[in-house]
Design an enzyme around this catalytic site. Sequence first.
Site, PDB file in Angstrom:
ATOM      1  N   HIS A 163       0.847  -1.200   0.000  1.00  0.00           N
ATOM      2  CA  HIS A 163       0.000   0.000   0.000  1.00  0.00           C
ATOM      3  C   HIS A 163       0.876   1.242   0.000  1.00  0.00           C
ATOM      4  O   HIS A 163       2.110   1.152  -0.062  1.00  0.00           O
ATOM      5  CB  HIS A 163      -1.023  -0.033   1.132  1.00  0.00           C
ATOM      6  N   HIS A 169       3.989   1.578   2.298  1.00  0.00           N
ATOM      7  CA  HIS A 169       5.189   0.865   1.830  1.00  0.00           C
ATOM      8  C   HIS A 169       5.814   1.628   0.661  1.00  0.00           C
ATOM      9  O   HIS A 169       7.037   1.727   0.555  1.00  0.00           O
ATOM     10  CB  HIS A 169       4.842  -0.547   1.343  1.00  0.00           C
ATOM     11  N   CYS A 175       1.175 -11.413  22.549  1.00  0.00           N
ATOM     12  CA  CYS A 175       0.257 -10.827  21.564  1.00  0.00           C
ATOM     13  C   CYS A 175       0.530 -11.500  20.226  1.00  0.00           C
ATOM     14  O   CYS A 175       1.642 -11.420  19.696  1.00  0.00           O
ATOM     15  CB  CYS A 175       0.456  -9.318  21.442  1.00  0.00           C
ATOM     16  N   CYS A 224       1.482  -8.954  17.425  1.00  0.00           N
ATOM     17  CA  CYS A 224       2.880  -8.485  17.456  1.00  0.00           C
ATOM     18  C   CYS A 224       3.859  -9.653  17.327  1.00  0.00           C
ATOM     19  O   CYS A 224       5.045  -9.450  17.089  1.00  0.00           O
ATOM     20  CB  CYS A 224       3.202  -7.778  18.768  1.00  0.00           C
ATOM     21  N   CYS A 283      -3.143  -4.876  24.127  1.00  0.00           N
ATOM     22  CA  CYS A 283      -1.970  -4.544  23.320  1.00  0.00           C
ATOM     23  C   CYS A 283      -2.200  -3.152  22.727  1.00  0.00           C
ATOM     24  O   CYS A 283      -3.251  -2.908  22.124  1.00  0.00           O
ATOM     25  CB  CYS A 283      -1.803  -5.564  22.190  1.00  0.00           C
ATOM     26  N   HIS A 339      -2.658  -3.509  18.739  1.00  0.00           N
ATOM     27  CA  HIS A 339      -3.741  -4.298  18.150  1.00  0.00           C
ATOM     28  C   HIS A 339      -5.059  -4.173  18.905  1.00  0.00           C
ATOM     29  O   HIS A 339      -6.083  -4.692  18.445  1.00  0.00           O
ATOM     30  CB  HIS A 339      -3.308  -5.766  18.032  1.00  0.00           C
ATOM     31  N   LYS A 350      -4.161   6.019  10.769  1.00  0.00           N
ATOM     32  CA  LYS A 350      -2.989   5.468  10.084  1.00  0.00           C
ATOM     33  C   LYS A 350      -3.448   4.510   8.982  1.00  0.00           C
ATOM     34  O   LYS A 350      -4.313   3.670   9.205  1.00  0.00           O
ATOM     35  CB  LYS A 350      -2.121   4.697  11.087  1.00  0.00           C
ATOM     36  N   LYS A 373      -2.855  -2.171   6.814  1.00  0.00           N
ATOM     37  CA  LYS A 373      -3.606  -3.313   6.292  1.00  0.00           C
ATOM     38  C   LYS A 373      -4.596  -3.825   7.322  1.00  0.00           C
ATOM     39  O   LYS A 373      -5.654  -4.309   6.977  1.00  0.00           O
ATOM     40  CB  LYS A 373      -2.661  -4.403   5.806  1.00  0.00           C
TER      41      LYS A 373
HETATM   42  O1  ME8 Z   1       7.027  -4.057  10.009  1.00  0.00           O
HETATM   43  N1  ME8 Z   1       2.718   5.376   6.657  1.00  0.00           N
HETATM   44  O2  ME8 Z   1       6.625  -4.879   7.895  1.00  0.00           O
HETATM   45  P1  ME8 Z   1       5.328  -4.033   7.451  1.00  0.00           P
HETATM   46  C1  ME8 Z   1       4.018   5.334   6.354  1.00  0.00           C
HETATM   47  N2  ME8 Z   1       8.267  -6.851   8.312  1.00  0.00           N
HETATM   48  N3  ME8 Z   1       4.719   4.194   6.199  1.00  0.00           N
HETATM   49  C2  ME8 Z   1       4.073   3.031   6.378  1.00  0.00           C
HETATM   50  C3  ME8 Z   1       2.700   2.996   6.705  1.00  0.00           C
HETATM   51  C4  ME8 Z   1       2.013   4.250   6.843  1.00  0.00           C
HETATM   52  N4  ME8 Z   1       0.710   4.343   7.121  1.00  0.00           N
HETATM   53  N5  ME8 Z   1       2.340   1.714   6.813  1.00  0.00           N
HETATM   54  C5  ME8 Z   1       3.444   0.959   6.536  1.00  0.00           C
HETATM   55  C6  ME8 Z   1       7.263  -4.828   9.092  1.00  0.00           C
HETATM   56  N6  ME8 Z   1       4.495   1.743   6.271  1.00  0.00           N
HETATM   57  C7  ME8 Z   1       8.425  -5.779   9.208  1.00  0.00           C
HETATM   58  C8  ME8 Z   1       9.705  -5.035   8.958  1.00  0.00           C
HETATM   59  S1  ME8 Z   1      12.368  -4.897   8.707  1.00  0.00           S
HETATM   60  C9  ME8 Z   1      13.656  -5.789   9.178  1.00  0.00           C
HETATM   61  C10 ME8 Z   1      10.966  -5.841   9.108  1.00  0.00           C
HETATM   62  C11 ME8 Z   1       5.854   1.302   5.880  1.00  0.00           C
HETATM   63  O3  ME8 Z   1       4.860  -4.690   6.198  1.00  0.00           O
HETATM   64  C12 ME8 Z   1       6.913   1.841   6.822  1.00  0.00           C
HETATM   65  O4  ME8 Z   1       8.163   1.754   6.196  1.00  0.00           O
HETATM   66  O5  ME8 Z   1       4.385  -3.892   8.565  1.00  0.00           O
HETATM   67  C13 ME8 Z   1       6.838   0.839   7.956  1.00  0.00           C
HETATM   68  O6  ME8 Z   1       7.957   0.886   8.808  1.00  0.00           O
HETATM   69  C14 ME8 Z   1       6.746  -0.442   7.169  1.00  0.00           C
HETATM   70  O7  ME8 Z   1       5.924  -0.097   6.028  1.00  0.00           O
HETATM   71  C15 ME8 Z   1       6.135  -1.597   7.936  1.00  0.00           C
HETATM   72  O8  ME8 Z   1       5.936  -2.645   7.038  1.00  0.00           O
END
Ligand code: ME8
Length: 633
Positions: free
Chosen positions: A18, A21, A126, A129, A143, A146, A295, A298
Amino acid sequence: MKRSYLTTPIYYVNAEPHLGHAYTTVVADTVARWKRLQGYEVFFLTGTDEHGDKIVRAAEARGLTPREYVDRIAEKFRQTWPLLHIQYTRFIRTTEPDHKRVVQHVLQLLYEKGDISFGEYEGLYCFGCERFLTRKELRDGLCPDHRTPPTPLRESNYFFDLSRYQNWLIDHLQKHPDFIQPPGYREEVLGLLREGLEPLCISRPKSRLSWGIEFPFDPNYVTYVWFDALLNYLSGIGYPDDPSWEKWWQVAEHIIAKDILKPHAIYWPIMLRALGLPVYRRLHVHGYWNLNQAKMSKSLGNVVRPGDLVSRYGADRVRYFLLREMAFGQDAEFSEEALVLRTNAELANDFGNLVFRTLSMVGKYCQGRVPVPGEETPEDRTLKERLLSAVENFAREMDHFRFHLGLSLLNEAVREANRYVDHQAPWELNKKGKQDRLGRVLYTLLEALRVLAVVLWPIIPRSSELLLGNLGLSPAEELSLERALTWGRLKPGQEVQRGKALFPRLERPSFEVPDREKDSAEEKVEEKTYPLEEFKKWDLRVAEIVAAERVPGTDRLLRLTVRCPEERTVVAGIAEHYRPEELVGKQVVLVANLKPARIRGVLSQGMILAARDEKGLKLLVPEETVTPGAEVG
Ligand code: ME8
């Protein structure tokens, strides 16, 4: 050789990509390109995080095996990035065998070193998490992320003792004030460290979760997903077997959002320290993209899909908007209306207009070739100096991830260049036959476009390359900051293409008055006032009438074809006041975002403004000729 190693988080594959990302990945790509412009060799790593509970549950929900499911979603991520012109060096997946080997190697090392211990733990888990929460972390017993009650769980597990390294990390943060950027996040981390660190549970019993990397010294356990995921930053550059990993590791910078600050700012430096490796150089933390103040995530399901935006607006507009609208570090609100307004104002009206008018004038007055410049006057010098100093300031902001400020400075310089066109009036110089002066003015403008094309490349790569091509230059040769700042690279006589408009104006969404308000408005007799925002909703532009004819069978209606700058048809009730032939060539004011209406079978796409008094009706016209499409307001 100057080097830079940049990473994004590896995204969970429990849902499709989304805009959140996309933002982090666009930032990393922009910084990578910015560094390349400065002569750096860059390694840009992104990828997907594919183990853990979340993934198993997402796969089950779709009736797939975890393997089938992760392959499918990882592919979606991989296919999304090129749509946004993102060029990474490597896309890593944590299910790849070489990554798994690295995780096992590290576990073995730390186990042998005595940093990992085995013990029974009873705590509150959790599942969202995928970790135990401490009582301090709970909010109203739930949590905090969540909003679900954690499950009491008693388990034997492997633990990594973080507290041993706590003081070292505090000291490191104090000695390196710019380790975490912007500084507010560093304070947050120091606060967490001062509260004290508990041992981190880094295993999950296979009886509960089998989708993970098996412990090398205990086949009954798999690795906690965060311990596995963070190591991608090392396995992605070939650690430990490929000797080149070290040259990249020395210059590592991670880009993340604030949701994953703790694992990156606490677990990861400590893991590195325990391994005897230097810590990464910098952590850049940004805020959230919100949708209607919540925010975008997903789990809430309120997501915007990057592919949809790109197909509607094009990648460069989306990239520009993301970087221009969000102050890195803070939250920002997303709306398509804001995207349209921002990019219409700055990319279409300011930058696009400068490109369009300069290249058209070179086409018209110089036979489409770079003119021979006459002597430089103080006005030309001023524009050049302001532009070059704006680029210097832009560079400083880009170096510090303050993209929104950098772009605002650059846009100021673009507006300055547009004012220079208005003051120098090349059309007058042409009329008066002042070829030398005309040559200098257009040469100065072409050089300004060249410089802007290069420095904007990290943000709007495709448009920048198109523009360089139209200037008769090769992107491969020109894309260097040093060369950009060498004034006078364009050779007189070189062919210049007018090309298509880089950023045609977008339609703003129509603003309709709901019926309920219409009725009450008729009843109300008192004078009404509106905030300025209401006025700003109206897209008023200068339009040039290029054709006019009567609408058959009517006395009042004319069908006008106008340019604003795209061509449109407008039906106007002015036939009793103007003859069609006297209208052609006139510039008028158009309300450009009215909902199109069919009038006598003709689709009218706007309304032109006129004033009426006892003597009749007069069209509103600009005092002097302006560029069709110019904003009114
Ligand atoms: O946390 N606004 O993966 P994730 C801005 N797999 N950036 C956002 C966002 C938002 N509303 N939502 C997501 C994970 N992001 C782990 C990471 S790293 C070793 C492991 C972006 O799929 C932002 O970069 O939940 C956030 O830190 C990341 O997606 C979280 O992605």
